[in-house]
Design an enzyme around this catalytic site. Structure first.
Site, PDB file in Angstrom:
ATOM      1  CB  THR A  41      -0.935   0.025   1.227  1.00 45.70           C
ATOM      2  OG1 THR A  41      -0.166  -0.249   2.399  1.00 45.70           O
ATOM      3  CG2 THR A  41      -2.016  -1.030   1.097  1.00 45.70           C
ATOM      4  CG  HIS A  49       5.786  -3.268   7.785  1.00 48.49           C
ATOM      5  ND1 HIS A  49       5.562  -1.946   7.470  1.00 48.49           N
ATOM      6  CD2 HIS A  49       4.710  -3.951   7.334  1.00 48.49           C
ATOM      7  CE1 HIS A  49       4.410  -1.829   6.840  1.00 48.49           C
ATOM      8  NE2 HIS A  49       3.871  -3.026   6.746  1.00 48.49           N
ATOM      9  CE  LYS A  83      -5.483  -0.812   7.803  1.00 49.24           C
ATOM     10  NZ  LYS A  83      -4.823   0.389   8.329  1.00 49.24           N
ATOM     11  NE  ARG A  87      -5.777  -2.725   4.842  1.00 53.29           N
ATOM     12  CZ  ARG A  87      -4.639  -3.290   5.213  1.00 53.29           C
ATOM     13  NH1 ARG A  87      -3.676  -3.460   4.347  1.00 53.29           N
ATOM     14  NH2 ARG A  87      -4.453  -3.683   6.457  1.00 53.29           N
ATOM     15  CD  GLN A 174      -3.203 -14.081   4.338  1.00 55.81           C
ATOM     16  OE1 GLN A 174      -3.783 -13.006   4.284  1.00 55.81           O
ATOM     17  NE2 GLN A 174      -2.561 -14.479   5.423  1.00 55.81           N
ATOM     18  CG  ASP A 195      -4.084  -8.488  11.812  1.00 58.25           C
ATOM     19  OD1 ASP A 195      -2.985  -9.075  11.738  1.00 58.25           O
ATOM     20  OD2 ASP A 195      -4.347  -7.462  11.162  1.00 58.25           O
ATOM     21  CE  LYS A 230      -0.459  -0.509  14.962  1.00 59.95           C
ATOM     22  NZ  LYS A 230      -1.525  -0.370  13.949  1.00 59.95           N
ATOM     23  CE  LYS A 233       0.462   4.376  13.777  1.00 63.69           C
ATOM     24  NZ  LYS A 233       0.226   4.829  12.406  1.00 63.69           N
ATOM     25  CB  THR A 234       6.397  10.026  16.449  1.00 62.90           C
ATOM     26  OG1 THR A 234       6.270  10.429  15.072  1.00 62.90           O
ATOM     27  CG2 THR A 234       7.352   8.846  16.533  1.00 62.90           C
TER      28      THR A 234
END
Length: 431
Positions: A41, A49, A83, A87, A174, A195, A230, A233-234
């Site tokens: 994406t 990741h 989600k 997407r 998948q 997930d 998480k 994240k900033t």
């Protein structure tokens, strides 16, 4: 050599695994091929990741063969996992561009060649599929009742937008990926985030039903900081592996600011340093020694993602701005971090250039901080300055209308702008 499953478990990688003892036995007796899928994406991966990337790297280091599967085909559909809304669907051009960026970043962690590691694109086998034969041969093995109980589907079914039919097919696609990889490359292991458990189990069962072969699945835990946030994240958003999006210096600073409670855990997950050395960090209580361990974590994580040279630049830039931290030789002694003073170029912090004639005239401080990206808008820059959080070459700015000129330059001919305690930008002055 230790069994890879034991290594991953000791380092904190494993949340769930299918028939675990059989999996341990399989790794003991075979050179295993295992895969993880990456959703294309974006043209860059981010810190979120890193757990799957490091798991693949551990596979390769243990003598097994990892596969990084870019979801070129499934990316055209969209994965509903995790989600609450559909997407954005990608074009083939998007997928190709993003896949190239992803492979470049993965190449820092993995050596790609036919025998050691592969990067594949599932569009290779998904794009030519014919709908009716696929339903007849593959779709008949799936129970709708079981599918809608999967976490990835339940989240979307309960959302306002609901689950589209195109996304409903994702689990089947998948699972088919796993079947194709098992047939083409004898790949018997799929790994992914927690997930993905339902999708992974579906693939394991499809291989058993169609080819009467045993396959395995592993999921990773969701990594959060001790404060419950998480990973990655900033205030500025995601921490990217692409140096054009997150500079190596900013990447280094993310790790140096790790909470004391997370240092040992992150060393186990995000470096290859020996566990016995990391265990010693868990027992540290002295703040100076914990800060030394954070320096090692930041250096090793930056070295893996951006290379040794960039890690050295980031280390030296931090030392010039914050002072030298003592790194005792007994703290994580296997690390390549320099223990003494370094003599690298100080250009590790984000930087840009400005023409001297523009500076001679003087530039309002708020505008300068906005222009270099230390504030998201002029109004935000004014607030930053009015609250006493803006500095030029170590001197606090008293007014957002204060003019910054060539008279504020350092002897080296530059301006170091600082926002708060930890965000910096160097302006080099050109004549």
């Amino acid at each position: 050599m230790a069994n890879l499953i034991d290594v991953l478990k000791e380092r904190g990688f494993i949340d769930q695994a299918t028939h675990e003892q059989e999996l341990i036995d399989y790794f003991s007796k075979h050179r295993v091929t295992g895969y993880i899928g990456f959703d294309p994406t974006a043209s860059s991966l981010h810190i979120g990741h890193l757990v799957p990337i490091m798991a693949l790297a551990h596979m390769q280091r243990a003598g097994h063969r990892p596969i990084a599967l870019v979801g070129g085909g499934t990316g055209l559909v969209g994965d509903p996992s995790g989600k609450t809304e559909m997407r954005k669907m990608l074009t083939l051009e998007d997928v190709e561009r993003n896949a190239a960026g992803i492979k470049h970043q993965l190449s820092r962690f993995l050596k790609f060649d036919e025998s050691n590691a592969l990067q594949l694109n599932n569009a290779e086998w998904l794009a030519p599929l014919e709908y009716i034969p696929f339903l007849r041969d593959i779709g008949r093995h799936f129970s709708v009742n079981r599918m809608i109980k999967a976490e990835s589907y339940r989240l979307r079914l309960d959302s306002e937008e609901g689950l589209s039919f195109i996304e409903f097919n994702y689990m089947i696609l998948q699972a088919y990926d796993f079947l194709e990889l098992a047939r083409r490359h004898d790949c018997r292991l799929q790994m992914g985030g927690r997930d993905q458990w339902g999708n992974i189990v579906a693939g394991v069962e499809l291989i058993r039903r169609m080819d009467q072969k045993t396959a395995f699945g592993i999921t990773f835990p969701l990594i959060t900081t001790s404060s419950g946030e998480k990973m990655g994240k900033t205030a500025k958003g995601a921490v990217w592996l692409d140096p054009a999006r997150t500079s190596p210096y900013e990447y280094y600073q993310y790790w140096i600011n790790t909470d004391d409670r997370d240092v040992a855990r992150f060393l186990a997950l995000f470096t290859f340093l020996p566990l016995e050395e990391i265990a010693a960090v868990e027992r540290l209580e002295d703040s100076a020694l914990l800060n030394a361990a954070k320096t090692v974590l930041a250096f090793e994580a930056t070295r893996l993602a951006h290379g040794r040279e960039q890690a050295l630049l980031a280390l030296e830039a931090a030392r010039r701005l914050f002072g030298h931290r003592n790194l005792p030789s007994e703290i994580l002694s296997s690390s390549e971090v320099p223990r003494g003073e370094t003599e690298t170029d100080p250009n590790g912090i984000p930087s840009s250039t400005i023409q001297l004639d523009r500076l001679v005239a003087g530039i309002p401080a708020f505008r300068l901080f906005h222009d270099v990206g230390l504030a998201v808008s002029g109004a935000a820059a004014r607030r930053l300055i009015d609250q006493g959080g803006a500095y030029v070459n170590g001197k606090r700015i008293d007014s957002h209308e204060q003019l910054i000129s060539n008279g504020d330059m350092s002897d080296e001919g530059s301006l170091v702008l600082r926002s708060g305690k930890k965000r910096f930008h160097r302006l080099r002055v050109e004549k």
